[in-house]
Design a protein around this motif. Structure first.
Motif, PDB file in Angstrom:
ATOM      1  N   ARG A  35       0.909  -1.298   0.103  1.00 28.41           N
ATOM      2  CA  ARG A  35      -0.149   0.109   0.014  1.00 28.41           C
ATOM      3  C   ARG A  35       0.920   1.171   0.057  1.00 28.41           C
ATOM      4  NH1 ARG A  35      -0.525   4.525   2.607  1.00 28.41           N
ATOM      5  NH2 ARG A  35       0.090   3.561   4.464  1.00 28.41           N
ATOM      6  N   SER A  67     -10.294   7.527  -3.281  1.00 32.28           N
ATOM      7  CA  SER A  67     -10.543   7.714  -4.587  1.00 32.28           C
ATOM      8  C   SER A  67      -9.610   7.519  -5.592  1.00 32.28           C
ATOM      9  CB  SER A  67     -10.950   9.429  -4.735  1.00 32.28           C
ATOM     10  OG  SER A  67     -10.804   9.672  -5.934  1.00 32.28           O
ATOM     11  N   LYS A  77      -9.535   8.903  -8.268  1.00 27.98           N
ATOM     12  CA  LYS A  77      -8.514   9.922  -9.161  1.00 27.98           C
ATOM     13  C   LYS A  77      -7.392  10.450  -8.077  1.00 27.98           C
ATOM     14  CE  LYS A  77     -12.772  11.807 -11.264  1.00 27.98           C
ATOM     15  NZ  LYS A  77     -14.099  12.342 -10.735  1.00 27.98           N
ATOM     16  N   ARG A 131     -17.972   5.577   1.688  1.00 29.53           N
ATOM     17  CA  ARG A 131     -17.772   5.135   0.489  1.00 29.53           C
ATOM     18  C   ARG A 131     -16.620   4.087   0.307  1.00 29.53           C
ATOM     19  NH1 ARG A 131     -17.485   7.332  -4.830  1.00 29.53           N
ATOM     20  NH2 ARG A 131     -17.462   5.747  -6.385  1.00 29.53           N
ATOM     21  N   HIS A 138      -8.499  16.657   1.669  1.00 24.86           N
ATOM     22  CA  HIS A 138      -9.490  17.609   1.542  1.00 24.86           C
ATOM     23  C   HIS A 138     -10.313  18.046   2.714  1.00 24.86           C
ATOM     24  CE1 HIS A 138      -8.543  16.643  -2.902  1.00 24.86           C
ATOM     25  NE2 HIS A 138      -7.619  17.320  -2.399  1.00 24.86           N
ATOM     26  N   SER A 197      -1.155  10.563  11.190  1.00 23.08           N
ATOM     27  CA  SER A 197      -0.054  11.098   9.978  1.00 23.08           C
ATOM     28  C   SER A 197       0.617  12.291  10.502  1.00 23.08           C
ATOM     29  CB  SER A 197      -0.551  11.464   8.645  1.00 23.08           C
ATOM     30  OG  SER A 197      -0.591  10.128   7.957  1.00 23.08           O
ATOM     31  N   THR A 236       5.319  10.856   8.838  1.00 20.05           N
ATOM     32  CA  THR A 236       5.236  10.801   7.355  1.00 20.05           C
ATOM     33  C   THR A 236       6.473  11.176   6.342  1.00 20.05           C
ATOM     34  OG1 THR A 236       2.775  11.403   8.163  1.00 20.05           O
ATOM     35  CG2 THR A 236       3.488  11.726   5.893  1.00 20.05           C
TER      36      THR A 236
HETATM   37  P1  HMG Z   1     -12.542  14.934  -1.765  1.00 15.65           P
HETATM   38  O1  HMG Z   1     -11.700  15.211  -2.841  1.00 15.65           O
HETATM   39  O2  HMG Z   1     -12.741  15.634  -0.761  1.00 15.65           O
HETATM   40  O3  HMG Z   1     -14.039  14.863  -2.593  1.00 15.65           O
HETATM   41  O4  HMG Z   1     -12.296  13.297  -1.518  1.00 15.65           O
HETATM   42  P2  HMG Z   1     -15.232  13.901  -2.420  1.00 15.65           P
HETATM   43  O5  HMG Z   1     -15.451  12.982  -1.206  1.00 15.65           O
HETATM   44  O6  HMG Z   1     -16.318  14.804  -3.136  1.00 15.65           O
HETATM   45  O7  HMG Z   1     -14.814  12.963  -3.576  1.00 15.65           O
HETATM   46  C1  HMG Z   1     -14.291  13.174  -4.841  1.00 15.65           C
HETATM   47  C2  HMG Z   1     -14.369  12.077  -6.005  1.00 15.65           C
HETATM   48  O8  HMG Z   1     -14.033  10.876  -5.488  1.00 15.65           O
HETATM   49  C3  HMG Z   1     -15.797  12.001  -6.057  1.00 15.65           C
HETATM   50  O9  HMG Z   1     -15.801  11.132  -7.645  1.00 15.65           O
HETATM   51  C4  HMG Z   1     -16.122  10.730  -5.211  1.00 15.65           C
HETATM   52  O10 HMG Z   1     -17.372  10.026  -5.631  1.00 15.65           O
HETATM   53  C5  HMG Z   1     -15.080   9.884  -5.163  1.00 15.65           C
HETATM   54  P3  HMG Z   1     -16.257  12.138  -8.864  1.00 15.65           P
HETATM   55  O11 HMG Z   1     -17.870  12.894  -8.180  1.00 15.65           O
HETATM   56  O12 HMG Z   1     -15.353  13.462  -8.932  1.00 15.65           O
HETATM   57  O13 HMG Z   1     -16.504  11.343  -9.752  1.00 15.65           O
HETATM   58  N1  HMG Z   1     -14.668   9.238  -3.923  1.00 15.65           N
HETATM   59  C6  HMG Z   1     -14.322   8.295  -3.585  1.00 15.65           C
HETATM   60  N2  HMG Z   1     -14.291   7.023  -4.890  1.00 15.65           N
HETATM   61  C7  HMG Z   1     -14.043   5.795  -4.415  1.00 15.65           C
HETATM   62  N3  HMG Z   1     -13.844   5.339  -3.056  1.00 15.65           N
HETATM   63  C8  HMG Z   1     -13.873   6.495  -2.283  1.00 15.65           C
HETATM   64  C9  HMG Z   1     -14.307   7.622  -2.455  1.00 15.65           C
HETATM   65  N4  HMG Z   1     -14.500   8.740  -1.703  1.00 15.65           N
HETATM   66  C10 HMG Z   1     -14.718   9.796  -2.482  1.00 15.65           C
HETATM   67  N5  HMG Z   1     -13.783   6.056  -1.082  1.00 15.65           N
HETATM   68  C11 HMG Z   1     -10.889  11.504  -0.400  1.00 15.65           C
HETATM   69  C12 HMG Z   1     -11.938  12.919  -0.322  1.00 15.65           C
HETATM   70  C13 HMG Z   1     -10.328  11.383   0.950  1.00 15.65           C
HETATM   71  C14 HMG Z   1     -11.784  10.465  -1.003  1.00 15.65           C
HETATM   72  C15 HMG Z   1      -9.901  11.944  -1.550  1.00 15.65           C
HETATM   73  O14 HMG Z   1      -9.216  13.213  -0.980  1.00 15.65           O
HETATM   74  C16 HMG Z   1      -8.822  10.772  -1.383  1.00 15.65           C
HETATM   75  O15 HMG Z   1      -9.118   9.617  -1.819  1.00 15.65           O
HETATM   76  N6  HMG Z   1      -7.523  11.084  -0.917  1.00 15.65           N
HETATM   77  C17 HMG Z   1      -6.614   9.752  -1.070  1.00 15.65           C
HETATM   78  C18 HMG Z   1      -5.722  10.123   0.162  1.00 15.65           C
HETATM   79  C19 HMG Z   1      -4.793   9.209   0.375  1.00 15.65           C
HETATM   80  O16 HMG Z   1      -4.958   8.067  -0.083  1.00 15.65           O
HETATM   81  N7  HMG Z   1      -3.448   9.395   0.860  1.00 15.65           N
HETATM   82  C20 HMG Z   1      -2.311   8.580   1.066  1.00 15.65           C
HETATM   83  C21 HMG Z   1      -2.670   7.572   2.109  1.00 15.65           C
HETATM   84  S1  HMG Z   1      -2.231   8.236   3.670  1.00 15.65           S
HETATM   85  C22 HMG Z   1      -0.592   8.002   3.824  1.00 15.65           C
HETATM   86  O17 HMG Z   1       0.232   7.736   2.947  1.00 15.65           O
HETATM   87  C23 HMG Z   1      -0.048   8.082   5.234  1.00 15.65           C
HETATM   88  C24 HMG Z   1       0.140   6.711   6.118  1.00 15.65           C
HETATM   89  O18 HMG Z   1       1.201   6.158   5.067  1.00 15.65           O
HETATM   90  C25 HMG Z   1       0.794   7.239   7.351  1.00 15.65           C
HETATM   91  C26 HMG Z   1       2.196   8.235   7.181  1.00 15.65           C
HETATM   92  O19 HMG Z   1       3.162   7.902   6.583  1.00 15.65           O
HETATM   93  O20 HMG Z   1       1.894   9.614   7.651  1.00 15.65           O
HETATM   94  C27 HMG Z   1      -0.905   5.952   6.078  1.00 15.65           C
END
Ligand code: HMG
Ligand code: MG
Length: 296
Positions: free
Chosen positions: A19, A56, A58, A89, A118, A147, A183
């Motif tokens: 992951r 997401s 995207k 979701r 966001h 994080s 992080t």
């Molecule tokens: P958002 O941008 O605030 O907006 O998403 P939204 O909730 O309106 O969703 C935007 C679009 O994503 C929409 O689609 C939703 O339907 C879709 P559109 O209408 O544009 O076609 N959507 C989803 N699709 C599939 N599965 C879902 C989902 N949710 C919304 N669950 C959100 C907020 C959190 C979803 C987005 O910002 C996101 O996915 N961010 C990714 C964050 C991420 O993965 N970061 C990396 C992992 S964390 C990390 O690495 C740290 C860690 O390792 C520890 C450390 O080292 O610190 C864990």
């Protein structure tokens, strides 16, 4: 008592490479290679493997095949397969794919939370409340991530009391374990000491995990501080793959092989075969030349 004798005798290594590692590759790794990598890591004896994220597609196209990966892996009895879930979701998708362990992720810094998901920290907890309620009702095991528990790539050093307060909120939601994450790999042993002095007074050390990235080469020194505080769960990434696409300057996680070498050197049991982990990494490198070369 000699220093080594007062350290824990057994440690759980949480493998986050599939992951945290693969989310950071410029090109998505083909699903069948991810599945083979996860299966090799499980065969190597890693007790917990973080396999993907239901975020997401995207935002993280590298993990858009989360359902397929989760459905296709042959599950080894006794291995815990974790997946990140950001909202309801994500939980729907995780449940439909047969997940029984999820990780909720938030941050100790507002700036990072905004860029990563966001949302403010408060808003992440509003999203988590129904997720945690439904996950608990479904009998899922839940991890929480804090994080930027030490440093934020956008706002600098983080007050340990802020990390502590977020940890407390994650436990209050029903998380079984909370991982304190460096992080961007900037934490020093002194930073880790400062946070753990507070955290291990407030919570059972057995319920805390440490997640180090290795930017400054201090991850193993930080693990030593954690061991001295009685922490028994450490995250690592096979081959040192990893980073966060939303945290500039967050290259690889602490490499699993290096963590295992340290633990072996201290006489601490993990049940993991280090050579088998190295072989899994070599197989992936052979299939995807240049993997891990472009961590941000
Ligand atoms: P958002 O941008 O605030 O907006 O998403 P939204 O909730 O309106 O969703 C935007 C679009 O994503 C929409 O689609 C939703 O339907 C879709 P559109 O209408 O544009 O076609 N959507 C989803 N699709 C599939 N599965 C879902 C989902 N949710 C919304 N669950 C959100 C907020 C959190 C979803 C987005 O910002 C996101 O996915 N961010 C990714 C964050 C991420 O993965 N970061 C990396 C992992 S964390 C990390 O690495 C740290 C860690 O390792 C520890 C450390 O080292 O610190 C864990
Ligand atoms: Mg990470």
């Amino acid at each position: 008592m000699a220093f080594v004798e007062r350290l824990p005798r057994q440690v759980v290594v949480v493998e986050v490479g599939p992951r945290d590692g693969l989310q950071n590759e410029a090109q998505p790794v083909p699903t069948e290679l991810k599945v083979a990598f996860i299966e090799r890591l499980a065969e190597a004896g890693l007790p917990v493997i973080e396999v993907t994220s239901f975020v997401s597609p995207k935002a993280v196209p590298q993990l858009a095949d989360a359902e397929e990966v989760m459905r296709r892996i042959a599950r080894r009895p006794g291995t815990r397969y974790l997946a990140l879930v950001p909202n309801e979701r994500g939980l729907d998708r995780a449940l439909a794919a047969g997940c029984d362990a999820i990780a909720l992720f938030t941050a100790a810094s507002e700036a990072f939370s905004q860029v990563n998901v966001h949302a403010s920290i408060e808003e992440t907890f509003q999203r988590f409340r129904p997720v945690a309620e439904r996950a608990r009702a479904a009998g899922l095991w839940i991890r929480g991530y804090v994080s930027t528990a030490f440093h934020c790539p956008y706002s600098g050093p983080v007050d340990p009391r802020q990390a502590l307060s977020v940890t407390e909120r994650l436990f209050a939601l029903g998380c079984h374990e909370v991982a304190l994450a460096d992080t961007i790999g900037r934490a020093t042993p002194r930073d880790v000491d400062r946070l753990l002095a507070l955290a291990t007074r407030a919570f059972e050390p057995s319920r805390l995990a440490l997640h180090f990235h290795d930017t400054a080469g201090l991850a193993l020194a930080n693990v030593m501080i954690g061991l001295d505080y009685g922490i028994t769960v450490f995250d690592a990434s096979a081959g040192g793959l990893g980073g966060c696409p939303f945290a500039p300057g967050a290259p690889g996680n602490l490499a699993t092989e290096r963590l295992l070498a340290l633990l072996e050197g201290l006489g601490i049991e993990t049940g993991v075969d280090r050579e088998a982990v190295a072989a899994a990494v070599a197989e992936l490198h052979q299939a995807v030349p240049g993997i891990g070369a472009h961590a941000c």
